[in-house]
Design a protein around this motif. Structure first.
Motif, PDB file in Angstrom:
ATOM      1  N   MET A   1     -18.861 -13.814  -6.227  1.00  0.00           N
ATOM      2  CA  MET A   1     -19.520 -12.907  -5.312  1.00  0.00           C
ATOM      3  C   MET A   1     -20.580 -12.128  -6.073  1.00  0.00           C
ATOM      4  O   MET A   1     -20.311 -11.555  -7.115  1.00  0.00           O
ATOM      5  N   GLY A   2     -21.794 -12.120  -5.535  1.00  0.00           N
ATOM      6  CA  GLY A   2     -22.898 -11.442  -6.201  1.00  0.00           C
ATOM      7  C   GLY A   2     -22.890  -9.947  -5.951  1.00  0.00           C
ATOM      8  O   GLY A   2     -22.134  -9.423  -5.122  1.00  0.00           O
ATOM      9  N   MET A   3     -23.756  -9.284  -6.684  1.00  0.00           N
ATOM     10  CA  MET A   3     -23.862  -7.825  -6.560  1.00  0.00           C
ATOM     11  C   MET A   3     -24.249  -7.414  -5.142  1.00  0.00           C
ATOM     12  O   MET A   3     -23.736  -6.441  -4.610  1.00  0.00           O
ATOM     13  N   ARG A   4     -25.169  -8.162  -4.546  1.00  0.00           N
ATOM     14  CA  ARG A   4     -25.605  -7.835  -3.192  1.00  0.00           C
ATOM     15  C   ARG A   4     -24.450  -7.969  -2.203  1.00  0.00           C
ATOM     16  O   ARG A   4     -24.281  -7.116  -1.329  1.00  0.00           O
ATOM     17  N   ASP A   5     -23.658  -9.010  -2.357  1.00  0.00           N
ATOM     18  CA  ASP A   5     -22.504  -9.208  -1.476  1.00  0.00           C
ATOM     19  C   ASP A   5     -21.492  -8.081  -1.633  1.00  0.00           C
ATOM     20  O   ASP A   5     -20.933  -7.594  -0.649  1.00  0.00           O
ATOM     21  N   GLN A   6     -21.264  -7.662  -2.872  1.00  0.00           N
ATOM     22  CA  GLN A   6     -20.337  -6.550  -3.115  1.00  0.00           C
ATOM     23  C   GLN A   6     -20.855  -5.264  -2.476  1.00  0.00           C
ATOM     24  O   GLN A   6     -20.095  -4.491  -1.895  1.00  0.00           O
ATOM     25  N   TYR A   7     -22.163  -5.042  -2.606  1.00  0.00           N
ATOM     26  CA  TYR A   7     -22.781  -3.858  -2.020  1.00  0.00           C
ATOM     27  C   TYR A   7     -22.564  -3.838  -0.510  1.00  0.00           C
ATOM     28  O   TYR A   7     -22.116  -2.837   0.055  1.00  0.00           O
ATOM     29  N   TYR A   8     -22.860  -4.967   0.145  1.00  0.00           N
ATOM     30  CA  TYR A   8     -22.717  -5.026   1.599  1.00  0.00           C
ATOM     31  C   TYR A   8     -21.262  -4.946   2.032  1.00  0.00           C
ATOM     32  O   TYR A   8     -20.952  -4.368   3.077  1.00  0.00           O
ATOM     33  N   GLU A   9     -20.362  -5.478   1.228  1.00  0.00           N
ATOM     34  CA  GLU A   9     -18.936  -5.375   1.537  1.00  0.00           C
ATOM     35  C   GLU A   9     -18.482  -3.916   1.483  1.00  0.00           C
ATOM     36  O   GLU A   9     -17.757  -3.443   2.362  1.00  0.00           O
ATOM     37  N   GLN A  10     -18.919  -3.210   0.452  1.00  0.00           N
ATOM     38  CA  GLN A  10     -18.565  -1.790   0.329  1.00  0.00           C
ATOM     39  C   GLN A  10     -19.210  -0.973   1.449  1.00  0.00           C
ATOM     40  O   GLN A  10     -18.583  -0.063   2.004  1.00  0.00           O
ATOM     41  N   LEU A  11     -20.447  -1.297   1.776  1.00  0.00           N
ATOM     42  CA  LEU A  11     -21.140  -0.602   2.856  1.00  0.00           C
ATOM     43  C   LEU A  11     -20.430  -0.840   4.196  1.00  0.00           C
ATOM     44  O   LEU A  11     -20.252   0.095   4.978  1.00  0.00           O
ATOM     45  N   ASP A  12     -20.011  -2.058   4.433  1.00  0.00           N
ATOM     46  CA  ASP A  12     -19.260  -2.363   5.656  1.00  0.00           C
ATOM     47  C   ASP A  12     -17.959  -1.570   5.718  1.00  0.00           C
ATOM     48  O   ASP A  12     -17.557  -1.103   6.783  1.00  0.00           O
ATOM     49  N   GLY A  13     -17.296  -1.411   4.580  1.00  0.00           N
ATOM     50  CA  GLY A  13     -16.076  -0.615   4.537  1.00  0.00           C
ATOM     51  C   GLY A  13     -16.330   0.842   4.900  1.00  0.00           C
ATOM     52  O   GLY A  13     -15.554   1.464   5.627  1.00  0.00           O
ATOM     53  N   ILE A  14     -17.445   1.375   4.413  1.00  0.00           N
ATOM     54  CA  ILE A  14     -17.810   2.757   4.738  1.00  0.00           C
ATOM     55  C   ILE A  14     -18.100   2.886   6.224  1.00  0.00           C
ATOM     56  O   ILE A  14     -17.653   3.833   6.879  1.00  0.00           O
ATOM     57  N   VAL A  15     -18.836   1.930   6.770  1.00  0.00           N
ATOM     58  CA  VAL A  15     -19.154   1.967   8.201  1.00  0.00           C
ATOM     59  C   VAL A  15     -17.869   1.889   9.029  1.00  0.00           C
ATOM     60  O   VAL A  15     -17.703   2.636  10.000  1.00  0.00           O
ATOM     61  N   ASP A  16     -16.955   1.007   8.652  1.00  0.00           N
ATOM     62  CA  ASP A  16     -15.682   0.893   9.368  1.00  0.00           C
ATOM     63  C   ASP A  16     -14.917   2.212   9.343  1.00  0.00           C
ATOM     64  O   ASP A  16     -14.356   2.635  10.359  1.00  0.00           O
ATOM     65  N   ASP A  17     -14.902   2.858   8.183  1.00  0.00           N
ATOM     66  CA  ASP A  17     -14.198   4.135   8.072  1.00  0.00           C
ATOM     67  C   ASP A  17     -14.884   5.232   8.884  1.00  0.00           C
ATOM     68  O   ASP A  17     -14.217   6.094   9.465  1.00  0.00           O
ATOM     69  N   LEU A  18     -16.212   5.193   8.954  1.00  0.00           N
ATOM     70  CA  LEU A  18     -16.943   6.165   9.777  1.00  0.00           C
ATOM     71  C   LEU A  18     -16.631   5.976  11.258  1.00  0.00           C
ATOM     72  O   LEU A  18     -16.456   6.956  11.996  1.00  0.00           O
ATOM     73  N   VAL A  19     -16.556   4.734  11.691  1.00  0.00           N
ATOM     74  CA  VAL A  19     -16.222   4.452  13.090  1.00  0.00           C
ATOM     75  C   VAL A  19     -14.819   4.971  13.395  1.00  0.00           C
ATOM     76  O   VAL A  19     -14.593   5.618  14.426  1.00  0.00           O
ATOM     77  N   SER A  20     -13.892   4.720  12.492  1.00  0.00           N
ATOM     78  CA  SER A  20     -12.526   5.217  12.675  1.00  0.00           C
ATOM     79  C   SER A  20     -12.497   6.746  12.708  1.00  0.00           C
ATOM     80  O   SER A  20     -11.807   7.348  13.541  1.00  0.00           O
ATOM     81  N   LEU A  21     -13.259   7.368  11.813  1.00  0.00           N
ATOM     82  CA  LEU A  21     -13.314   8.830  11.761  1.00  0.00           C
ATOM     83  C   LEU A  21     -13.871   9.401  13.055  1.00  0.00           C
ATOM     84  O   LEU A  21     -13.365  10.409  13.560  1.00  0.00           O
ATOM     85  N   THR A  22     -14.904   8.786  13.605  1.00  0.00           N
ATOM     86  CA  THR A  22     -15.460   9.306  14.856  1.00  0.00           C
ATOM     87  C   THR A  22     -14.447   9.229  15.986  1.00  0.00           C
ATOM     88  O   THR A  22     -14.408  10.116  16.840  1.00  0.00           O
ATOM     89  N   GLY A  23     -13.605   8.205  15.986  1.00  0.00           N
ATOM     90  CA  GLY A  23     -12.535   8.131  16.987  1.00  0.00           C
ATOM     91  C   GLY A  23     -11.547   9.266  16.820  1.00  0.00           C
ATOM     92  O   GLY A  23     -11.100   9.880  17.803  1.00  0.00           O
ATOM     93  N   THR A  24     -11.205   9.555  15.582  1.00  0.00           N
ATOM     94  CA  THR A  24     -10.276  10.659  15.294  1.00  0.00           C
ATOM     95  C   THR A  24     -10.871  11.993  15.722  1.00  0.00           C
ATOM     96  O   THR A  24     -10.197  12.836  16.329  1.00  0.00           O
ATOM     97  N   VAL A  25     -12.147  12.201  15.419  1.00  0.00           N
ATOM     98  CA  VAL A  25     -12.823  13.450  15.790  1.00  0.00           C
ATOM     99  C   VAL A  25     -12.923  13.566  17.312  1.00  0.00           C
ATOM    100  O   VAL A  25     -12.708  14.648  17.870  1.00  0.00           O
ATOM    101  N   ARG A  26     -13.227  12.464  17.968  1.00  0.00           N
ATOM    102  CA  ARG A  26     -13.320  12.475  19.433  1.00  0.00           C
ATOM    103  C   ARG A  26     -11.992  12.919  20.050  1.00  0.00           C
ATOM    104  O   ARG A  26     -11.970  13.761  20.955  1.00  0.00           O
ATOM    105  N   LYS A  27     -10.898  12.397  19.537  1.00  0.00           N
ATOM    106  CA  LYS A  27      -9.577  12.785  20.042  1.00  0.00           C
ATOM    107  C   LYS A  27      -9.293  14.260  19.757  1.00  0.00           C
ATOM    108  O   LYS A  27      -8.731  14.960  20.602  1.00  0.00           O
ATOM    109  N   ALA A  28      -9.695  14.716  18.571  1.00  0.00           N
ATOM    110  CA  ALA A  28      -9.467  16.119  18.221  1.00  0.00           C
ATOM    111  C   ALA A  28     -10.266  17.047  19.134  1.00  0.00           C
ATOM    112  O   ALA A  28      -9.758  18.092  19.568  1.00  0.00           O
TER     113      ALA A  28
END
Length: 71
Positions: A1-28
């Motif tokens: 896996m290249g550096m670019r792939d790792q970067y996008y994988e980590q970025l996707d993880g951050i986006v997924d966590d942000l989406v989850s966080l917005t759901g939590t905030v919406r419920k709160a």
């Protein structure tokens, strides 16, 4: 896996966590609104207690995003 792939994988993880966080905030926000409108002290207390999770998650996402930008 290249550096670019790792970067996008980590970025996707951050986006997924942000989406989850917005759901939590919406419920709160919905729960806090209900607590206010219904003068529901226990519900308000549960929202306040859950705020630590939101704060900690936000801080963790920010740290990961800054680390990703720095590398």
């Amino acid at each position: 896996m290249g550096m670019r792939d790792q970067y996008y994988e980590q970025l996707d993880g951050i986006v997924d966590d942000l989406v989850s966080l917005t759901g939590t905030v919406r419920k709160a926000v919905a729960s806090s609104t209900a607590a206010l409108l219904n003068a529901d002290g226990p519900l308000a207390e549960s929202v306040i207690a859950g705020d630590k999770v939101i704060d900690d998650t936000t801080e963790e996402i920010e740290e990961r995003a800054l680390l990703l930008l720095a590398t």
